[in-house]
Design an enzyme around this catalytic site. Structure first.
Site, PDB file in Angstrom:
ATOM      1  N   SER A 270     -67.781  25.558 138.680  1.00 65.37           N
ATOM      2  CA  SER A 270     -69.190  25.201 138.690  1.00 65.37           C
ATOM      3  C   SER A 270     -69.406  24.153 139.773  1.00 65.37           C
ATOM      4  O   SER A 270     -68.496  23.374 140.084  1.00 65.37           O
ATOM      5  CB  SER A 270     -69.580  24.618 137.323  1.00 65.37           C
ATOM      6  OG  SER A 270     -70.836  23.994 137.385  1.00 65.37           O
TER       7      SER A 270
ATOM      8  N   TYR B 225     -67.911  18.653 130.370  1.00 67.67           N
ATOM      9  CA  TYR B 225     -67.935  19.900 131.131  1.00 67.67           C
ATOM     10  C   TYR B 225     -67.595  19.611 132.592  1.00 67.67           C
ATOM     11  O   TYR B 225     -66.751  20.287 133.192  1.00 67.67           O
ATOM     12  CB  TYR B 225     -69.314  20.557 131.014  1.00 67.67           C
ATOM     13  CG  TYR B 225     -69.477  21.811 131.839  1.00 67.67           C
ATOM     14  CD1 TYR B 225     -68.994  23.026 131.374  1.00 67.67           C
ATOM     15  CD2 TYR B 225     -70.114  21.778 133.075  1.00 67.67           C
ATOM     16  CE1 TYR B 225     -69.150  24.183 132.125  1.00 67.67           C
ATOM     17  CE2 TYR B 225     -70.270  22.926 133.830  1.00 67.67           C
ATOM     18  CZ  TYR B 225     -69.787  24.132 133.358  1.00 67.67           C
ATOM     19  OH  TYR B 225     -69.928  25.272 134.107  1.00 67.67           O
TER      20      TYR B 225
END
Length: 153
Positions: free
Chosen positions: A22, A78
């Site tokens: 990401s 995350y």
């Protein structure tokens, strides 16, 4: 998991590992200077250094001091998991020279994790990881891609 599959991948003429990452996993999203320095030193990066950074993050999390210690505040766990995976991508690519090992952010894909509000369909999001899986044997390795574009870690 990657290490567990290495013996099988070594049997291949064209072993590939594509870590789905990401843009949140870029080092620019880590404001803790010590952690950034530890993970940005590509020449001396080790699994022990990654573990050290993650253990420090966990300690600060348990102490409630993430913000004061400069850790990511927006979806911090995350972010740190993707930062660690990206760092591991660089280590693996140096360790397994005949493999093509890269990380890729597939883009903002309509998935459950984003409540299906992403800009790309799952099929469109799959294009970049599949492209990396099909690289020629002399293709790039140890890199981070945002969709089809190479970008710094």
């Amino acid at each position: 998991m990657c290490e567990a599959f290495i013996p099988l991948l070594e049997l291949s003429n064209s072993p590939r590992i594509v870590n789905v990452s990401s843009m949140m996993g870029k080092l620019q999203n880590v404001s803790n200077e010590w952690a950034k320095e530890m993970l940005n030193d590509a020449e001396n990066l080790t699994e022990e250094k990654i573990d050290q950074v993650l253990n420090e993050y966990l300690k600060d999390f348990k102490e409630g001091s993430l913000k004061s210690k400069g850790w990511p505040s927006f979806i911090g766990s995350y972010t740190m998991s993707k930062v660690a995976m990206n760092a591991h991508t660089r280590i693996q690519s140096k360790k397994y020279h005949s493999f093509r090992i890269n990380a890729v952010c597939p883009g903002f894909v309509r998935t459950d994790i984003v409540y299906n509000i992403g800009m790309l369909s799952p099929e469109e999001g799959a294009e970049s990881p599949v492209r990396l899986a099909l690289l020629p044997n002399d293709g790039p390795s140890g890199l981070f891609f945002n969709c089809k574009e190479e970008t710094p870690f």
